[in-house]
Design a protein around this motif. Structure first.
Motif, short mmCIF file in Angstrom:
data_model
loop_
_atom_site.label_atom_id
_atom_site.label_comp_id
_atom_site.label_asym_id
_atom_site.label_seq_id
_atom_site.Cartn_x
_atom_site.Cartn_y
_atom_site.Cartn_z
N GLN A 9 19.33 11.61 -18.99
CA GLN A 9 18.10 10.89 -18.65
C GLN A 9 17.96 10.62 -17.09
OE1 GLN A 9 15.09 11.78 -20.09
NE2 GLN A 9 16.23 12.44 -21.92
N PRO A 10 17.42 11.24 -16.25
CA PRO A 10 17.33 10.89 -14.67
C PRO A 10 16.53 9.45 -14.85
CG PRO A 10 15.31 12.37 -15.04
CD PRO A 10 16.39 12.23 -16.45
N ARG A 11 17.19 8.53 -13.76
CA ARG A 11 16.67 7.19 -13.27
C ARG A 11 15.19 7.40 -12.92
NH1 ARG A 11 21.70 3.66 -11.32
NH2 ARG A 11 22.99 4.32 -13.02
N VAL A 12 14.22 6.77 -13.39
CA VAL A 12 12.81 6.45 -12.83
C VAL A 12 12.68 5.25 -12.38
CG1 VAL A 12 10.50 7.16 -13.10
CG2 VAL A 12 12.34 8.68 -14.13
N LYS A 13 12.29 4.98 -11.10
CA LYS A 13 11.87 3.82 -10.83
C LYS A 13 10.56 3.49 -11.39
CE LYS A 13 10.45 1.10 -6.94
NZ LYS A 13 10.00 1.15 -5.54
N SER A 14 10.08 2.31 -12.30
CA SER A 14 8.96 2.02 -12.72
C SER A 14 8.01 1.29 -11.46
CB SER A 14 9.07 0.87 -13.64
OG SER A 14 9.58 -0.29 -13.20
N ASP A 39 2.55 -0.42 -6.03
CA ASP A 39 3.82 -1.10 -5.13
C ASP A 39 3.04 -1.36 -3.98
OD1 ASP A 39 5.54 -0.84 -7.21
OD2 ASP A 39 6.73 0.89 -6.39
N SER A 40 3.36 -0.95 -2.82
CA SER A 40 2.98 -1.32 -1.54
C SER A 40 1.82 -0.20 -1.16
CB SER A 40 4.15 -1.51 -0.26
OG SER A 40 4.80 -0.30 -0.30
N TRP A 41 1.34 0.57 -1.76
CA TRP A 41 0.49 1.64 -1.39
C TRP A 41 -1.13 1.07 -1.89
CZ3 TRP A 41 1.30 5.66 2.00
CH2 TRP A 41 2.47 6.08 2.27
N VAL A 42 -2.02 1.46 -1.27
CA VAL A 42 -3.58 1.46 -1.90
C VAL A 42 -4.07 2.77 -1.48
CG1 VAL A 42 -5.70 0.02 -1.56
CG2 VAL A 42 -3.53 -1.16 -1.17
#
Length: 94
Positions: A9-14, A39-42
């Protein structure tokens, strides 16, 4: 050389996602949010020039634009951001 394993399984950042709601019934019925923070996006979308204080759509484009930008700024403030770091904006006139 390292050989990748099959079925790995590929690593996926939550991602952390938070929704900025409105007082609209669309929030509940269609899952609408004024803004979504990831995260830091709106991300803000679907904002019109409606005057929520008077509950009317102004006749002048100037008043509608002012209202839309004020509504966007309010959503950005609620998201912990503001208009200053805005990297892109698109206004559409119908």
């Amino acid at each position: 050389m390292k050989v990748p394993r099959k079925n790995r399984q590929p690593r996926v950042k939550s991602l952390t996602v938070r929704h900025i709601p409105t007082a609209s019934p669309f929030d509940e019925t269609i899952g609408y949010s004024r803004a979504v923070v990831s995260d830091s996006w709106v991300f803000v979308a679907g904002t019109t020039g409606y005057d929520y204080a008077k509950m009317v759509m102004p006749d002048s484009i100037k008043a509608q634009c002012r209202n839309a930008l004020a509504t966007i700024d309010k959503a950005l403030q609620e998201a912990g951001s503001g208009a200053r770091p805005c990297c892109a904006g698109h206004l559409h006139r119908a």
